[in-house]
Enzyme design. Structure first.
Site: not given
Length: 333
Positions: A12, A35, A144, A148
């Site tokens: 995105q 990828i 996630y 981060k």
């Protein structure tokens, strides 16, 4: 930035950043990687493109050296909801990929510029929920978020230890009409526009009253470019800056859509997994340091973003031969 290597360029953010940097730097000076290859994609067809598995260090380094890049923009990562379903895979991709990217940056030059985004997911439920400050406790409860926070620390380490010019932002939810969402908790705020045009209705997997920070993609891309071009002497935080443009809950985005589609209907079928993730994030964040240190300033508020999304998506659907149930008229104020 003179010659840039971008990972995750079919995602995105990557697809739109590639387009922007090709305009700014020239097609030959932007090396986009992913990828996989998508035939017909402008990212693949309209410039330099290489297939790259970011967990393969030797392949990563070979591409960077072959094209003699001076900047690495590392976007390849698994997003929040998807990462919760595959936490071990998420750790490997997000952290091994980041470590390889930083090592590549260190190897190709001591002052290489480097960008890898963080996220509001880096915060946890014990952070101040409203106007969350730049510097505060960060105890995320998702894989996630864990990657981060770890990434921010790792980027700071490579800056202080090796002199790599690392820079980053904590992105809120990002909204775009160009690439469909890819597994994020804030994706409802993209899906809702698609369904508004196709069906004049949307069933939200996020509960009514759940506030989350959001940003239109144009502002996100401009933010990356502005930060990477900022005077390094002004940057105190580097990894990572809070940035945001708006904070809203589902009823507010529905109200904004009804300005253009008066009979739009919103209902709810809450997904406990994604709702739990949303509940662990801030309602709104303070981005005053980004505004002070590199003049961050978004251009889109909720209504301006809604108008842009509906008009752009309507044109996109028409070009693709997709029927919609909406004819745009005068905006209802």
């Amino acid at each position: 930035m003179k010659k840039v290597l971008i990972t995750g360029s079919l995602g995105q953010i990557g697809s739109e950043l590639t387009e922007r940097l090709r305009k700014d730097l020239g097609v030959k000076n932007v090396i986009s990687t992913d990828i996989r290859t998508i035939e017909g994609s402008p990212v693949v067809e309209n410039g330099q493109f290489e297939e790259l598995d970011v967990t393969n260090y030797d392949q990563f380094l070979d591409i960077a050296k072959r094209y003699e890049v001076d900047t690495v923009i590392h976007l390849a990562a698994l997003l929040s909801a998807t990462a919760e379903k595959r936490p071990a895979f998420a750790w490997n991709l997000n952290m091994t990929g980041l470590m390889n990217a930083l090592e590549v940056a260190r190897e190709i030059g001591p002052e290489t510029k480097f960008f890898a985004p963080s996220s509001i997911a880096a915060y946890g439920p014990d952070a101040e929920p409203d106007n969350t400050p730049q510097d505060t406790v960060m105890h995320p409860t998702t894989m996630y978020g864990v990657t981060k926070v770890s990434g921010e620390l790792l980027e700071n380490y490579y800056h202080t230890k090796y002199g790599v010019d690392t820079r980053s932002v904590r992105f809120p939810g990002l909204i775009s009409y160009k690439v469909e969402p890819g597994g994020g908790t804030t994706d409802y705020a993209v899906d809702i526009y698609y369904e508004a045009l196709k069906n004049k209705s949307y069933t939200s997997f996020i509960e009514k009253g759940t506030y989350m920070d959001m940003m239109y993609m144009d502002d996100a891309i401009e933010g990356i470019v502005k930060l990477m071009n900022a005077d390094a002497s002004r940057l105190e935080h580097r990894n990572s800056f809070n940035i945001t443009a708006m904070s809203f809950e589902p009823e507010q985005i529905a109200a904004s859509i009804r300005r253009r589609i008066p009979d739009f209907k919103l209902s709810y079928d809450v997904d406990p997994a994604r709702q739990g993730i949303a509940n662990s994030w801030p309602n709104s964040i303070d981005d005053s340091d980004a505004r002070k240190e590199w003049d961050f300033s978004p251009s889109f508020d909720l209504d301006k973003m809604t108008d842009e999304m509906l008009e752009r998506l309507s044109a996109k659907f028409k070009a693709e031969g997709i029927e919609t149930k909406v004819s745009f008229g005068k905006v209802n104020s």
